[in-house]
Scaffold this motif. Structure first.
Motif, PDB file in Angstrom:
ATOM      1  N   ILE A   1     -18.513 -33.433 -17.609  1.00  0.00           N
ATOM      2  CA  ILE A   1     -19.773 -33.766 -17.797  1.00  0.00           C
ATOM      3  C   ILE A   1     -20.740 -32.800 -18.303  1.00  0.00           C
ATOM      4  N   SER A   2     -21.420 -32.866 -19.435  1.00  0.00           N
ATOM      5  CA  SER A   2     -22.318 -31.866 -19.865  1.00  0.00           C
ATOM      6  C   SER A   2     -23.141 -32.153 -20.747  1.00  0.00           C
ATOM      7  N   HIS A   3     -24.617 -31.769 -20.863  1.00  0.00           N
ATOM      8  CA  HIS A   3     -25.566 -32.010 -21.776  1.00  0.00           C
ATOM      9  C   HIS A   3     -25.298 -31.167 -23.075  1.00  0.00           C
ATOM     10  N   ARG A   4     -24.602 -29.952 -22.728  1.00  0.00           N
ATOM     11  CA  ARG A   4     -24.603 -29.131 -23.760  1.00  0.00           C
ATOM     12  C   ARG A   4     -23.039 -29.369 -24.501  1.00  0.00           C
ATOM     13  N   LEU A   5     -23.513 -30.054 -25.716  1.00  0.00           N
ATOM     14  CA  LEU A   5     -22.274 -30.447 -26.300  1.00  0.00           C
ATOM     15  C   LEU A   5     -21.220 -29.510 -26.959  1.00  0.00           C
ATOM     16  N   SER A   6     -21.595 -28.383 -26.773  1.00  0.00           N
ATOM     17  CA  SER A   6     -20.942 -27.084 -27.058  1.00  0.00           C
ATOM     18  C   SER A   6     -19.698 -26.919 -26.269  1.00  0.00           C
ATOM     19  N   SER A   7     -19.977 -27.469 -25.122  1.00  0.00           N
ATOM     20  CA  SER A   7     -18.879 -27.044 -23.918  1.00  0.00           C
ATOM     21  C   SER A   7     -17.997 -27.921 -23.976  1.00  0.00           C
TER      22      SER A   7
ATOM     23  N   GLU B   1     -19.317 -44.497 -28.228  1.00  0.00           N
ATOM     24  CA  GLU B   1     -18.365 -43.597 -29.156  1.00  0.00           C
ATOM     25  C   GLU B   1     -17.495 -43.115 -28.206  1.00  0.00           C
ATOM     26  N   HIS B   2     -16.110 -42.809 -28.846  1.00  0.00           N
ATOM     27  CA  HIS B   2     -15.243 -41.823 -28.267  1.00  0.00           C
ATOM     28  C   HIS B   2     -14.249 -41.335 -29.333  1.00  0.00           C
ATOM     29  N   GLY B   3     -13.672 -40.119 -29.058  1.00  0.00           N
ATOM     30  CA  GLY B   3     -12.882 -39.503 -30.195  1.00  0.00           C
ATOM     31  C   GLY B   3     -13.012 -38.174 -29.936  1.00  0.00           C
ATOM     32  N   THR B   4     -12.227 -37.153 -30.690  1.00  0.00           N
ATOM     33  CA  THR B   4     -12.400 -35.968 -30.717  1.00  0.00           C
ATOM     34  C   THR B   4     -14.078 -35.408 -31.305  1.00  0.00           C
ATOM     35  N   HIS B   5     -13.919 -34.063 -31.084  1.00  0.00           N
ATOM     36  CA  HIS B   5     -15.348 -33.667 -31.911  1.00  0.00           C
ATOM     37  C   HIS B   5     -15.389 -34.123 -33.266  1.00  0.00           C
ATOM     38  N   ASP B   6     -14.319 -33.635 -33.951  1.00  0.00           N
ATOM     39  CA  ASP B   6     -14.271 -33.907 -35.679  1.00  0.00           C
ATOM     40  C   ASP B   6     -14.427 -35.104 -35.661  1.00  0.00           C
ATOM     41  N   GLU B   7     -13.857 -36.140 -35.033  1.00  0.00           N
ATOM     42  CA  GLU B   7     -13.807 -37.658 -35.340  1.00  0.00           C
ATOM     43  C   GLU B   7     -15.187 -38.142 -35.146  1.00  0.00           C
ATOM     44  N   LEU B   8     -15.767 -37.550 -34.206  1.00  0.00           N
ATOM     45  CA  LEU B   8     -17.147 -38.006 -33.735  1.00  0.00           C
ATOM     46  C   LEU B   8     -18.197 -37.654 -34.837  1.00  0.00           C
ATOM     47  N   ILE B   9     -18.029 -36.432 -35.272  1.00  0.00           N
ATOM     48  CA  ILE B   9     -18.925 -35.820 -36.355  1.00  0.00           C
ATOM     49  C   ILE B   9     -18.981 -36.607 -37.654  1.00  0.00           C
ATOM     50  N   LYS B  10     -17.790 -37.045 -37.954  1.00  0.00           N
ATOM     51  CA  LYS B  10     -17.262 -37.840 -39.254  1.00  0.00           C
ATOM     52  C   LYS B  10     -17.988 -39.187 -39.191  1.00  0.00           C
ATOM     53  N   GLN B  11     -18.006 -39.671 -37.935  1.00  0.00           N
ATOM     54  CA  GLN B  11     -18.607 -41.179 -37.660  1.00  0.00           C
ATOM     55  C   GLN B  11     -20.315 -41.117 -38.000  1.00  0.00           C
ATOM     56  N   GLN B  12     -20.889 -39.909 -37.864  1.00  0.00           N
ATOM     57  CA  GLN B  12     -22.434 -39.852 -37.920  1.00  0.00           C
ATOM     58  C   GLN B  12     -22.894 -40.539 -37.303  1.00  0.00           C
ATOM     59  N   GLY B  13     -22.569 -40.940 -35.897  1.00  0.00           N
ATOM     60  CA  GLY B  13     -23.224 -41.701 -35.070  1.00  0.00           C
ATOM     61  C   GLY B  13     -24.240 -40.867 -33.810  1.00  0.00           C
ATOM     62  N   ARG B  14     -24.193 -41.464 -32.645  1.00  0.00           N
ATOM     63  CA  ARG B  14     -25.143 -40.813 -31.685  1.00  0.00           C
ATOM     64  C   ARG B  14     -24.701 -39.345 -31.255  1.00  0.00           C
ATOM     65  N   TYR B  15     -23.603 -39.485 -31.345  1.00  0.00           N
ATOM     66  CA  TYR B  15     -22.877 -38.013 -30.969  1.00  0.00           C
ATOM     67  C   TYR B  15     -23.141 -36.707 -31.837  1.00  0.00           C
ATOM     68  N   CYS B  16     -22.946 -37.192 -33.180  1.00  0.00           N
ATOM     69  CA  CYS B  16     -23.271 -36.388 -34.224  1.00  0.00           C
ATOM     70  C   CYS B  16     -24.763 -35.948 -34.297  1.00  0.00           C
ATOM     71  N   GLU B  17     -25.781 -37.016 -33.938  1.00  0.00           N
ATOM     72  CA  GLU B  17     -27.145 -36.669 -34.078  1.00  0.00           C
ATOM     73  C   GLU B  17     -27.552 -35.621 -32.834  1.00  0.00           C
TER      74      GLU B  17
ATOM     75  N   ILE C   1     -28.878 -31.638 -33.461  1.00  0.00           N
ATOM     76  CA  ILE C   1     -29.986 -31.368 -32.859  1.00  0.00           C
ATOM     77  C   ILE C   1     -30.022 -29.940 -31.950  1.00  0.00           C
ATOM     78  N   GLN C   2     -28.968 -30.123 -31.129  1.00  0.00           N
ATOM     79  CA  GLN C   2     -28.683 -28.998 -30.346  1.00  0.00           C
ATOM     80  C   GLN C   2     -28.240 -27.772 -31.119  1.00  0.00           C
ATOM     81  N   ALA C   3     -27.477 -28.007 -32.161  1.00  0.00           N
ATOM     82  CA  ALA C   3     -27.043 -26.667 -33.116  1.00  0.00           C
ATOM     83  C   ALA C   3     -28.227 -26.245 -33.723  1.00  0.00           C
ATOM     84  N   ASN C   4     -29.226 -27.082 -34.384  1.00  0.00           N
ATOM     85  CA  ASN C   4     -30.150 -26.509 -35.038  1.00  0.00           C
ATOM     86  C   ASN C   4     -31.291 -25.583 -34.042  1.00  0.00           C
TER      87      ASN C   4
END
Length: 592
Positions: A542-548, A565-581, A585-588
């Motif tokens: 469990i982590s707030h830092r998604l980079s972990s 949502e569930h999947g790998t990091h790449d799959e979730l980024i492609k979905q452009q959903g809440r995880y991606c958002e 935000i954290q990356a920026n």
């Protein structure tokens, strides 16, 4: 069963005392018998013999024999008292240790939800706090009550044997006093109910004022003034309560004393009448009977007072029983764990829902499958239910509906020790204990050379070589008992907690915000080391830092108690959903 029944509660407590020291209660009975006989023999019988002997032609031989007997008896009693006192010092520690062991063992076993129940938690705290003093206080109360009963019995029989009418004089003040004592007991009960909440305020402030975690707030803010006001409010209320009831008690004690003095006057008149008019009472009898009546009367009064004390004990014992007899609602079974070679995924949740109070649902129809050796990330906003999900996996709570499975079988079937031994955990709020550094890691003492070497390897593999110097040394992780103890920062403490979990080497590693106190660089280095050290273990992170969690085999994004949502990091980024958002935000934020 009525937990407020004083006699039943007393018998319940006596059984435990006898279990921890079978000699103590019989010894108390014998001792009180000796003490009661001592009071009657010296203050009544010996005094009568000596006075009669002196008035009977100054019979010094009889006086001398009685003095010799009295001195001999006192000498034997002194030897007995010394031996009994010496035994009690050891017995006290055995009994206290026994009760504290019961409380600590029970506390380690009760459902986690008990900490959410304020009434049960109060019983728990009360049981722990009083476990070091209540048993001995109870034994002393038993001793005092028995001594008054035996004294009344011996001296009462002596009075009745000489003149049954005189016994009425001993009982009269008690009968007249009973109404007053009933009112006193009622008033005491009222006072007790009023002062308990005030004492809790005062004790809370005392406790809070010396907690290490509050030290900075107390020094840098004005919270100490708020606490001081709460403390003073409790003290003022206590003074007001005692002031209110003191006038009542003064009046009742005055009337009680009047009854006693009137009775004593009537006794003297009656005895003088028997000596002067009836001439059937010797001077020695006069003194002995007067002293016997005084012993009977005073001890009858004490019996009522000392019985009242057991009502106070009963309140504590009732809470102690409630705590000790609590039956867990979260129960484990007796089955052994399935063979891992033949088992399906390590952990699985099937349509799991959960609520703490049957009102608000914390988890809603959670479905998740964790395969052996997977790294699964659980992410989402605060209050999404991530930590609650972990507690259900650890079987700290039962689901409101649905099931949790381990290797294809419901976790309710397994033995507690077997199931929990599969898990090692690191939580954001880790604990350090005032025990040697090595014991803090292993949670055991007297480690073998192999275990010490294993611990060295874990610290080295995590890049925590700075701690190697403390392994197998008597240095503690706090300064509780030694100025040489280590006081770690939050980041170093989390590293120690992680090393502790990896050392134990369970098959499943649960990490709940394990790097929250680390900076981004330290977190990156530690997570990189973790992947190597824990590569053959199932990891739930469990982590707030998604980079972990970006390298996780599966990431579950939770929101409002659901996995949305569930999947790998790449799959979730492609979905452009809440995880991606959230990730963007954290990356920026780091990029900017």
């Amino acid at each position: 069963m009525n937990k407020n029944h004083s006699l039943k509660n007393s018998m319940y407590y006596l059984k435990y005392i006898a279990k921890f020291d079978c000699i103590r209660i019989p010894g108390v009975v014998i001792t009180t018998l000796i003490n009661s006989f001592d009071s009657w023999f010296l203050k009544v019988f010996a005094l009568k013999v000596i006075v009669d002997a002196l008035l009977d032609s100054f019979n010094f031989s009889r006086v001398l024999w009685m003095i010799v007997i009295a001195i001999g008896f006192k000498s034997l009693k002194l030897i007995y008292d010394s031996c009994w006192s010496y035994y009690n010092k050891r017995s006290d520690q055995k009994i206290i240790a026994g009760f504290q062991q019961i409380v600590f063992s029970k506390a380690a076993d009760v459902d986690l939800q008990c900490y959410d129940d304020s009434e049960f938690y109060n019983d728990y705290v009360y049981s722990v706090q009083d476990s070091s003093s209540r048993p001995i206080s109870f034994i002393n109360s038993v001793s005092q009550l028995l001594q008054t009963i035996f004294t009344v019995s011996l001296t009462g029989l002596y009075v009745i044997f000489n003149d049954p009418i005189l016994f009425i004089f001993a009982v009269m003040p008690i009968l007249g006093d009973s109404l007053l004592r009933t009112k006193m007991n009622k008033a005491r009960a009222e006072i007790t109910s009023l002062i308990i909440p005030e004492n809790r305020k005062i004790n809370y402030v005392k406790r809070t004022s010396y907690f290490k975690e509050n030290a900075i707030d107390i020094r840098t803010t004005k919270i100490h003034l708020v606490l001081a006001k709460l403390f003073q409010n409790g003290m003022d209320n206590l003074i007001s309560i005692h002031k209110k009831y003191s006038k009542r008690f003064i009046g009742m004690y005055f009337l009680s004393d009047c009854f006693t003095h009137l009775n004593n006057t009537l006794v003297i008149i009656y005895l003088v009448y028997k000596i002067v008019v009836l001439k059937n009472l010797m001077p020695g009898d006069f003194i002995a009977i007067k002293e016997a009546l005084s012993l009977v009367s005073s001890n009858l009064g004490k019996i009522m007072e000392r019985v009242q004390v057991f009502q106070e004990h009963s309140i504590y014992i009732g809470r102690f029983r409630t705590f000790c007899e609590y039956k867990n609602t979260v129960v484990f079974g007796n089955s052994a764990l399935p063979n891992p070679q033949d088992a399906p995924p390590d952990l699985k949740m099937n349509h799991v829902s959960f609520s703490y109070n049957q009102e608000k649902e914390i988890l809603n129809k959670i479905n998740i499958s964790i395969r052996k050796g997977d790294l699964v990330g659980i992410v989402g906003s605060n209050g999404a239910g991530k930590s609650t999900l972990i507690k259900l996996l650890l079987h700290m709570y039962d689901p409101t509906s649905g099931s949790v499975e381990y290797r294809g079988e419901n976790i309710k079937k397994f033995q507690k020790s077997d199931y929990l031994s599969q898990f090692d955990t690191v939580f954001q709020e880790y604990n350090s204990y005032a025990i040697p550094f090595t014991d803090n890691i292993a949670f055991k003492t007297d480690l073998s050379d192999h275990e010490i070497n294993k611990m060295n390897e874990v610290f080295h593999s995590l890049g925590l070589d700075e701690f190697l110097q403390y392994i197998n040394k008597e240095i503690t992780l706090t300064k509780e008992f030694s100025d040489d103890g280590l006081v770690l920062s939050g980041g170093k403490g989390q590293k120690i907690a992680l090393a502790r979990a990896l050392y134990r080497n369970g098959s499943i590693l649960i990490l709940d915000e394990p790097t929250s106190a680390l900076d981004a660089i330290a977190e990156h280095r530690l997570m990189k080391s973790l992947k190597q050290v824990a590569k053959d273990r199932t990891v739930v992170l469990i982590s707030h830092r998604l980079s972990s969690v970006r390298d996780a085999d599966c990431i579950c994004f939770m929101e409002n108690g659901r996995i949305v949502e569930h999947g790998t990091h790449d799959e979730l980024i492609k979905q452009q959903g809440r995880y991606c958002e959230m990730f963007m935000i954290q990356a920026n934020a780091y990029h900017n």
